[in-house]
Design a protein around this motif. Sequence first.
Motif, short mmCIF file in Angstrom:
data_model
loop_
_atom_site.label_atom_id
_atom_site.label_comp_id
_atom_site.label_asym_id
_atom_site.label_seq_id
_atom_site.Cartn_x
_atom_site.Cartn_y
_atom_site.Cartn_z
N LYS A 112 -4.61 -5.11 0.46
CA LYS A 112 -3.89 -5.43 -0.77
C LYS A 112 -4.73 -6.29 -1.71
O LYS A 112 -4.47 -6.32 -2.91
N SER A 113 -5.70 -7.02 -1.17
CA SER A 113 -6.48 -7.97 -1.97
C SER A 113 -7.96 -7.75 -1.76
O SER A 113 -8.40 -7.20 -0.73
N ASN B 238 -3.18 -6.44 -5.58
CA ASN B 238 -3.11 -7.83 -6.00
C ASN B 238 -4.11 -8.17 -7.10
O ASN B 238 -4.24 -9.33 -7.49
N LEU C 292 3.90 -4.49 -7.33
CA LEU C 292 3.98 -5.84 -7.89
C LEU C 292 4.38 -5.87 -9.35
O LEU C 292 5.07 -6.79 -9.79
#
Length: 554
Positions: A39-40, A165, A404
């Motif tokens: 995710k990051s 992210n 998000l």
Amino acid sequence: MRRAGLIFVACAITVLATHAQQKPSVADLKTTPESTGYKSTSTYDDVVKFMKAVDEASPLVFYTTYGTTTEGRAMPMAVVGTGLKDASAASVKASGKLRVHIQANVHAGEVEGKEATLVLLREFAMGEHKDWLQSMVFLVTPDYNADGNEKFALTNRQRQNGPINGMGTRANAQNLNINRDYMKLDTPEAKAFVKLWNDYDPQVGFDLHTSDGSAHGYLLTYSPPLNPDTSPTIMKIMTDEWFPFVTRNMKAKHQWDSFYYGNASTPGGGRGGRGRGRGDAGAASGATPAPPPQPAVPAGPREWRTFEHVPRFHNNYVGLRNRFALLSEAYAYATFEDRIRATNYFMEEALNFAHQNAARLKKAVADADHERIVGVMEATTAKLKRGGMVEILMGEVEDEKNPLNGAVMNRRKDVVKPEQMVEMMWFEPATTESAPAAYYVPATATKAIELLKAHGIQMKAVAQPVKGVEQFAIDANTAGQTFEGHAMRKVEGKWQATADVTVPKGAWEIPMTQPLARLAFYLIEPASDDGLVNWNSLDDELKDAKVYPILRKK
């Protein structure tokens, strides 16, 4: 009983203290994507912490830095090899092994190379790739655009499939595209790069990117140097052997297709550019414009077009230094995890070839350095060369929402549609000039001299006046297109013999029998499309000038 109990407690405390002091296993060291479920991506601090941990875990890895960014960040580098005393250039050269520079994150929204190089460093520390280390030593710079990397936003690299992210920006802290700065050297990053190359003199340079644009069927595309002045000794190995080896083995081992970089273009359309996210519009934000709907295939065959030939790009610049350059482009619409895997697979197969052919690659570089271009017609500008038909694997994408912020991302579909296209992957000279025996730069042209020296161009002060030289008579002198703060200058005219012009004592002679002659030619020739004239290094001397300030001798 009390004494025995005290001894037991003391022993237990000693064991616990010893255990606490033990270093964690390098196998337990995770990259940021791995620890976040992809995710990051890594921050600058994450990168440095990871690299230092690998350094501490392995005697093969040396952590160091090689420059400082605009915002004051030290640019991290890992030197990896067997038998090295330290991370110095002297130690690396003394190894006698093939020197390989692997660079990533020049565009800090294209983060797959950054993460893939960290994985590679961990593999070295775990004792993997022992065969490579017998023949090669590595210079690994995972976070070239360290300032841009810290400008995380969910809106950077729109349509790219994660990391959800966010990621950094295309430009550096000066709002400049560092992958257009290898000739003009306006950024501290590019200056650090050329110093690294002058000091360590790698024979192979990787530049790891992520592409978007056309919905094709490749998990990764690649490119060698594209400038037609590149040594044919270098190009023949890359196109005849190295890239075919990579393509064949990635397919055989992983069933993933790869091919030369390109974009599908309608006949007579504009140049491909390196993905829609690679155009210079939008460089300030790092955003990738939304791709247009995929057009219907026109009546005539489409063209598979590569990007520009100019050496302001890394791969073209490295080629003009007589070195092997391998640019990789993981496909932006594949998942973040797959993009990292594709980049690692590419490096693995490319380095397998380098290991198997290390002696040949070193010899090819040495041979290219000894090639003489004096009297040879070299390109000063270039144009795309129209080739024959080639099969291109096209694909499809589907929309997917970032959980998000609800932004639309594209996801690659497992669809492959072969299409015959016109090959537009190479360049040929558009204008040429004969390379002289030497150029002579006036001592007053301090900006030009400083830039030439920064590139490592050899020069010597003229001890006695020189006669029998030529000067370039200027017919047109214009400053037109503005690019990254430069009103790019262009001069037109022709070289002509002179009877009354003398090079004065104190000028700088640049012999064209040196290893960097090809680079020197492209920087100095007045009609070059990526040299001193374009980047305003001679503006003071060219103001109202009738002749070019630099002389030459054939």
